[in-house]
Scaffold this active site. Structure first.
Site, PDB file in Angstrom:
ATOM      1  N   CYS A 118       0.824  -1.208   0.000  1.00  0.00           N
ATOM      2  CA  CYS A 118       0.000   0.000   0.000  1.00  0.00           C
ATOM      3  C   CYS A 118       0.865   1.267   0.000  1.00  0.00           C
ATOM      4  O   CYS A 118       1.485   1.563  -0.998  1.00  0.00           O
ATOM      5  CB  CYS A 118      -0.939  -0.066   1.202  1.00  0.00           C
ATOM      6  N   HIS A 148      -3.807  -5.557   0.848  1.00  0.00           N
ATOM      7  CA  HIS A 148      -3.221  -6.010   2.126  1.00  0.00           C
ATOM      8  C   HIS A 148      -3.230  -7.531   2.226  1.00  0.00           C
ATOM      9  O   HIS A 148      -4.271  -8.108   2.546  1.00  0.00           O
ATOM     10  CB  HIS A 148      -4.012  -5.408   3.289  1.00  0.00           C
ATOM     11  N   GLU A 192      -1.992  -9.322   4.479  1.00  0.00           N
ATOM     12  CA  GLU A 192      -1.990  -9.779   5.876  1.00  0.00           C
ATOM     13  C   GLU A 192      -3.382  -9.936   6.457  1.00  0.00           C
ATOM     14  O   GLU A 192      -3.565 -10.617   7.447  1.00  0.00           O
ATOM     15  CB  GLU A 192      -1.163  -8.805   6.741  1.00  0.00           C
ATOM     16  N   SER A 210       1.983 -12.290  38.483  1.00  0.00           N
ATOM     17  CA  SER A 210       0.637 -11.719  38.610  1.00  0.00           C
ATOM     18  C   SER A 210      -0.438 -12.786  38.518  1.00  0.00           C
ATOM     19  O   SER A 210      -1.608 -12.512  38.715  1.00  0.00           O
ATOM     20  CB  SER A 210       0.415 -10.728  37.476  1.00  0.00           C
ATOM     21  N   GLY A 211      -0.029 -14.015  38.177  1.00  0.00           N
ATOM     22  CA  GLY A 211      -1.025 -15.050  37.919  1.00  0.00           C
ATOM     23  C   GLY A 211      -1.333 -15.131  36.436  1.00  0.00           C
ATOM     24  O   GLY A 211      -1.926 -16.088  35.968  1.00  0.00           O
ATOM     25  N   GLY A 212      -0.954 -14.132  35.665  1.00  0.00           N
ATOM     26  CA  GLY A 212      -1.240 -14.115  34.230  1.00  0.00           C
ATOM     27  C   GLY A 212      -0.227 -14.902  33.414  1.00  0.00           C
ATOM     28  O   GLY A 212       0.788 -15.376  33.939  1.00  0.00           O
ATOM     29  N   VAL A 213      -0.528 -15.019  32.136  1.00  0.00           N
ATOM     30  CA  VAL A 213       0.301 -15.842  31.252  1.00  0.00           C
ATOM     31  C   VAL A 213       1.717 -15.269  31.114  1.00  0.00           C
ATOM     32  O   VAL A 213       2.700 -16.001  31.217  1.00  0.00           O
ATOM     33  CB  VAL A 213      -0.326 -15.904  29.840  1.00  0.00           C
ATOM     34  N   ASP A 214       1.813 -13.959  30.889  1.00  0.00           N
ATOM     35  CA  ASP A 214       3.113 -13.392  30.543  1.00  0.00           C
ATOM     36  C   ASP A 214       4.141 -13.537  31.668  1.00  0.00           C
ATOM     37  O   ASP A 214       5.244 -14.038  31.444  1.00  0.00           O
ATOM     38  CB  ASP A 214       2.982 -11.909  30.158  1.00  0.00           C
ATOM     39  N   SER A 215       3.766 -13.086  32.865  1.00  0.00           N
ATOM     40  CA  SER A 215       4.756 -13.159  33.941  1.00  0.00           C
ATOM     41  C   SER A 215       5.054 -14.620  34.278  1.00  0.00           C
ATOM     42  O   SER A 215       6.193 -14.964  34.621  1.00  0.00           O
ATOM     43  CB  SER A 215       4.301 -12.395  35.177  1.00  0.00           C
ATOM     44  N   SER A 216       4.073 -15.512  34.120  1.00  0.00           N
ATOM     45  CA  SER A 216       4.309 -16.924  34.455  1.00  0.00           C
ATOM     46  C   SER A 216       5.277 -17.564  33.456  1.00  0.00           C
ATOM     47  O   SER A 216       6.193 -18.296  33.849  1.00  0.00           O
ATOM     48  CB  SER A 216       2.997 -17.711  34.447  1.00  0.00           C
TER      49      SER A 216
END
Ligand code: XMP
Length: 509
Positions: A79, A167, A169, A221-227
């Site tokens: 584009c 596009h 994508e 934190s219990g979340g995916v990222d920090s775990s």
């Protein structure tokens, strides 16, 4: 460093999506603002120039010198990127006569073109531009057209340089993945070796090398990222990783204990800190969303800092920052603006004066989940819905009290468990309950009641930036509503939120 495709970002809303599509082909891809590209080295196999909300014909719009990459690396302009190269080389770009937005069909394809290989005439593509390339320079050749757009795609003769005005994508370009694969695999010669296992292996090796015997502290934190960040570090440095999990009293029902147990089950060196009262004190009397967020953020920093100081000689602070957070802070600002401040651990690095390590800062959320799977982490952690740092503090509208927290925890628990028991939890991206500062009249038995209203909200999304309300089955909603009103004292009305984002947001505060 691995083989990399670079995207020069001109501010398009689709830039991140291009990166994801390339990565889905197991090729590592990074986004740079168009004016801050890194040194070109042997690891960089190709450069994609993104779209943009600007017009190439406008005043002061992005117009970088591309001589450092042209003829040196394969280039794909999408584009704006395609229009920019056409214009820089002397072509003519003008406002489109016909509106070129939405679905179109490729009516002509040069089947000999390496970029278009395997694509079919009639293939649907997604257009989104106000300008169009009317005339191309002599050494450009048209490789595909639509009914309204003659130069839907071009190749520059004698160079591996391509431009397309649609596009590839977006999902609506039905053969977009074929085109992107042609580009990264056949034209850029990438080997498609970037997989979760290879990421795990190289990251652990790099963490070992960077950290040696140093001590690292990380807030879970219990979340995916920090775990997932914690498990990667745990594999690299074992007990030199000290994790801190703070109970701010604003988590889901019984969450603190359940999550702490599962962390310990994974072998993490984790300290659980009960700071409920401190958070409640900090919140006392506050009702403005941003005031509440700030009070929660500040208290978290204080508690975390005190706990971290109990660990002797700690040198590093690890964070579960992911790629969208990084891009957000570096990329070209398009028309979108920040609506709310999101701060879980905002300010922590400055206060603690520690070196920062962020093992996931090149990954998208779904990639973090795949890494977690490769690390054999428990599914209940990996498939968790996102949960905001300020937790129930921003789901209780207005002042937060312990009684309201109790009510909301019970409501939320019935909703979330209901979704799980009915096989609906994994179908929605995020589900939550909100307690309103509104009382309504009801009747229970022979008695008139005057009690609280709660809102149930469930959304579908890919990254939280946009979201649509989830069309949960009526029978399910009926049953949950009934359970909530019958079992949670203090609630006599349940409503379901049917707003999408934008114009609403996912959270109510
Ligand atoms: P909104 O409400 O902005 O939310 O549509 C988008 C996503 O961000 C989460 N969210 C937060 N996460 N701290 C966080 O860590 C916050 O202050 C915060 N506010 C919203 C929200 O749960 C959703 O997933």
């Amino acid at each position: 460093m691995e083989e990399t495709i670079l995207i020069l970002d001109f501010g398009s809303q689709y830039t991140q999506l291009i990166a994801r599509r390339v990565r889905e082909l197991n090729v590592y891809c990074e986004i740079y603002p168009y004016n801050k590209s890194p040194e070109i080295n042997e690891h960089i196999k190709g450069v994609i120039l993104s779209g943009s909300p600007y017009s190439v014909r406008g005043e002061g719009v992005p117009n970088p010198d591309l001589s450092g990459i042209r003829k040196k690396l394969p280039i794909l302009g999408v584009c704006y990127g395609a229009q920019l190269m056409a214009m820089q080389d002397g072509g003519d770009v003008a406002p489109s006569a016909v509106r070129e937005y939405g679905r179109a069909e490729l009516t002509y394809i040069n089947t000999g073109s390496e970029l278009m290989k395997g694509m079919s005439t009639g293939s649907q593509v997604w257009m989104s531009h106000g300008d169009t390339i009317l005339d191309i320079p002599e050494n450009f050749e048209v490789i595909t057209s639509t009914h309204d757009v003659k130069v839907a795609g071009y190749k520059v003769q004698g160079e591996d340089t391509y431009g397309i005005q649609f596009h590839p994508e977006v999902y609506h370009s039905t053969e977009g993945t074929i085109l992107l694969k042609n580009y990264v695999v056949d034209i850029c010669k990438c080997s498609q070796s970037w997989t979760p296992d290879s990421f795990v292996e190289t990251t652990i090796a790099l963490l070992k090398k960077t950290l040696g015997d140093d001590k690292v502290v990380l807030g879970l934190s219990g979340g995916v990222d920090s775990s997932v960040a914690a498990i990667l570090l745990h594999h690299a440095i074992g007990s030199s990783l000290h994790c801190i999990f703070v109970d701010n009293g604003l988590l889901r029902k019984n969450e603190f204990k359940k999550v702490l147990d599962s962390y310990q089950g994974m072998g993490l060196n984790v300290t659980g800190v009960d700071s409920k009262e401190r958070f409640y004190d900090a919140l006392s009397g506050l009702s403005e969303p941003e005031d509440k967020r700030k009070a929660i953020g500040r208290t978290f920093i204080e508690v975390f800092d005190e706990e971290a100081h109990k660990i002797k000689d700690v040198e590093w602070l690890a964070q579960g920052t992911i790629y969208p957070d990084v891009i957000e802070s570096i990329s070209v600002k398009g028309p979108s603006a920040t609506i709310k401040s999101h701060h879980n651990v905002g300010g922590l690095p400055d206060v603690m004066k520690l070196k920062i390590i962020e093992p996931l800062n090149s990954l998208f959320k779904d990639e973090v989940r795949r890494i977690g799977k490769a690390l054999e982490m428990p599914q209940n952690i990996l498939s968790r819905h996102p949960f905001p740092g300020p937790g129930l503090g921003i789901r209780i509208i207005g002042k937060v009290t312990e009684e309201k927290i109790r009510i909301l925890q019970d409501v939320d628990d019935l909703f979330i468990e209901g979704l799980k028991n009915n096989g609906l939890y994994d179908d929605v991206w995020q589900a939550l309950a909100v307690l309103l500062p509104v009382q309504t009249v009801g009747v229970m038995g022979d008695e008139r009641t005057y009690e609280n209203v709660v809102v149930l909200r469930a959304v579908g999304s890919t990254d939280g930036m946009t979201a649509d309300w989830a069309h949960l089955p009526y029978e399910f909603l009926a049953k949950v509503s009934n359970d909530i009103i019958n079992r949670v004292k203090g609630v006599n009305r349940v409503v379901y939120d049917i707003s999408s984002k934008p114009p609403s947001t996912i959270e109510w505060e």
